[in-house]
Scaffold this active site. Structure first.
Site, PDB file in Angstrom:
ATOM      1  N   HIS A  43       0.739  -1.219   0.006  1.00 23.93           N
ATOM      2  CA  HIS A  43       0.081  -0.141   0.030  1.00 23.93           C
ATOM      3  C   HIS A  43       0.865   1.194  -0.091  1.00 23.93           C
ATOM      4  O   HIS A  43       0.717   2.219  -0.766  1.00 23.93           O
ATOM      5  CB  HIS A  43      -0.757   0.004   1.105  1.00 23.93           C
ATOM      6  CG  HIS A  43      -1.631   1.059   1.465  1.00 23.93           C
ATOM      7  ND1 HIS A  43      -3.097   1.266   1.303  1.00 23.93           N
ATOM      8  CD2 HIS A  43      -1.381   2.308   1.710  1.00 23.93           C
ATOM      9  CE1 HIS A  43      -3.699   2.401   1.342  1.00 23.93           C
ATOM     10  NE2 HIS A  43      -2.863   3.192   1.520  1.00 23.93           N
ATOM     11  N   GLU A  44       1.919   1.311   0.761  1.00 22.06           N
ATOM     12  CA  GLU A  44       2.703   2.606   1.075  1.00 22.06           C
ATOM     13  C   GLU A  44       3.659   2.438   0.122  1.00 22.06           C
ATOM     14  O   GLU A  44       4.197   3.726  -0.492  1.00 22.06           O
ATOM     15  CB  GLU A  44       3.572   2.703   2.343  1.00 22.06           C
ATOM     16  CG  GLU A  44       2.767   2.488   3.644  1.00 22.06           C
ATOM     17  CD  GLU A  44       1.603   3.593   3.581  1.00 22.06           C
ATOM     18  OE1 GLU A  44       1.943   4.676   3.162  1.00 22.06           O
ATOM     19  OE2 GLU A  44       0.560   3.535   4.297  1.00 22.06           O
ATOM     20  N   HIS A  47       1.827   4.477  -2.872  1.00 18.06           N
ATOM     21  CA  HIS A  47       1.900   6.005  -2.602  1.00 18.06           C
ATOM     22  C   HIS A  47       3.183   6.437  -3.326  1.00 18.06           C
ATOM     23  O   HIS A  47       3.528   7.403  -3.878  1.00 18.06           O
ATOM     24  CB  HIS A  47       1.738   6.478  -1.189  1.00 18.06           C
ATOM     25  CG  HIS A  47       0.427   6.253  -0.643  1.00 18.06           C
ATOM     26  ND1 HIS A  47      -0.862   6.792  -1.316  1.00 18.06           N
ATOM     27  CD2 HIS A  47       0.120   5.530   0.616  1.00 18.06           C
ATOM     28  CE1 HIS A  47      -1.814   6.414  -0.651  1.00 18.06           C
ATOM     29  NE2 HIS A  47      -1.462   5.821   0.402  1.00 18.06           N
ATOM     30  N   ASP A 137      -5.937   8.343   3.957  1.00 18.35           N
ATOM     31  CA  ASP A 137      -6.096   8.611   2.491  1.00 18.35           C
ATOM     32  C   ASP A 137      -7.418   9.315   2.651  1.00 18.35           C
ATOM     33  O   ASP A 137      -7.451  10.339   1.783  1.00 18.35           O
ATOM     34  CB  ASP A 137      -6.049   7.277   1.759  1.00 18.35           C
ATOM     35  CG  ASP A 137      -4.620   6.809   1.938  1.00 18.35           C
ATOM     36  OD1 ASP A 137      -3.767   7.439   1.936  1.00 18.35           O
ATOM     37  OD2 ASP A 137      -4.450   5.660   1.449  1.00 18.35           O
TER      38      ASP A 137
END
Length: 288
Positions: A43-44, A47, A137
């Site tokens: 997930h990170e 980003h 988010d």
């Protein structure tokens, strides 16, 4: 691929996470924790990968005992569409992860227990991150939406107030549904601390926004949006009207008539370089 591989150097593991890993091993929950950390990391990286594509300055990708965060050295002057892509690139990773897990499960390459946990963790992280609470988010998307209609400090303040309301509702729901879930209360404590810290740093966040606007080397094209102000308004009060995504010519009026104009760079220069803080905006016309 080279850029993505380069993101590995930014990964930071919080010392307390090692304690959590040790406890997971002792309590036979290491597999579940490993799945959760893998999901958080991807997930990170989503980003960070999008941020790297747009040449953002990445500070670190931190894995925490209760989640993760991709920290950037960007302070609100990137195009709003660009920032939206960076924000959404984290949640989007869950879609392909769940799709890949489903395919592997259908071909009996993934045990049922692992598959169930993996899907559950993905959905949990995905839905939780869309809560309208800063710095999740969802909270960042709310900040972007408010930035379309409000000056930077107003949008920031409204975002934090909305976050406080949202986390209050979340706490009330948790008290009814799962009041003794320690993991949830740890995450809630982190969010409350993050909100308090962001609120206390509100003025610093605003000044940092102005500084990058003044000194920033990579200035994206911004739509012109004139600010019509009265000559007796203070310099800092005019700066507080600056809005993300726009470049502001300053139109100065006296008694309803235009007295003169300033470029926003002249105003920023007066504030930061010449330390003109308490002057009226009209006084700058005699300087520039």
């Amino acid at each position: 691929m080279i850029k993505l591989a380069g993101l590995i150097k930014y990964i930071y593991i919080h010392p307390l996470l090692w304690v959590v890993i040790g406890l997971a091993i002792m309590t036979a929950h290491f597999i579940e924790l490993s799945l959760f950390l893998f999901i958080i990391l991807v997930h990170e990286l989503g980003h960070a990968g999008a941020a790297s594509f747009f040449s953002w300055r990445i500070k670190r990708i931190a894995l925490l005992p209760f989640g993760g965060v991709a920290e950037m050295e960007e302070h609100g002057n990137r195009p709003l569409k660009e920032e939206m892509i960076v924000i959404l690139s984290g949640p989007l990773q869950h879609l392909w992860m769940m799709g890949a897990a489903y395919i592997l499960f259908q071909f009996s390459l993934l045990p049922d227990v692992i598959y169930q946990h993996f899907i559950q963790f993905n959905l949990m992280v995905l839905l939780f991150n869309f809560l309208p609470i800063w710095p999740l988010d969802g909270g960042k998307l709310i900040f972007l939406w408010l930035s379309l209609y409000h000056p930077f400090p107003d949008a920031h303040r409204k975002c934090l107030l909305l976050s406080v309301g949202s986390i209050t509702v979340f706490i009330i729901i948790t008290l009814f549904i799962s009041p003794f879930n320690l993991n949830i209360w740890v995450v809630v404590s982190f969010l409350l601390f993050a909100l308090y810290h962001e609120w206390k740093q509100g003025r610093y966040v605003f000044i940092r926004f102005l500084l990058e606007r003044y000194y920033g080397k990579n200035r994206a094209f911004r739509t012109l949006k004139p600010l019509v102000v009265k000559e007796e308004e203070m310099v800092i009060h005019v700066l507080e009207k600056f809005q993300r995504g726009y470049k502001h010519p300053i139109i100065i009026e006296k008694d309803g008539q235009e007295k003169g104009s300033l470029d926003e760079n002249e105003l920023l220069h007066a504030y930061f370089a010449e330390k003109i803080v308490t002057a009226r905006i009209g006084d700058l016309l005699y300087v520039y």
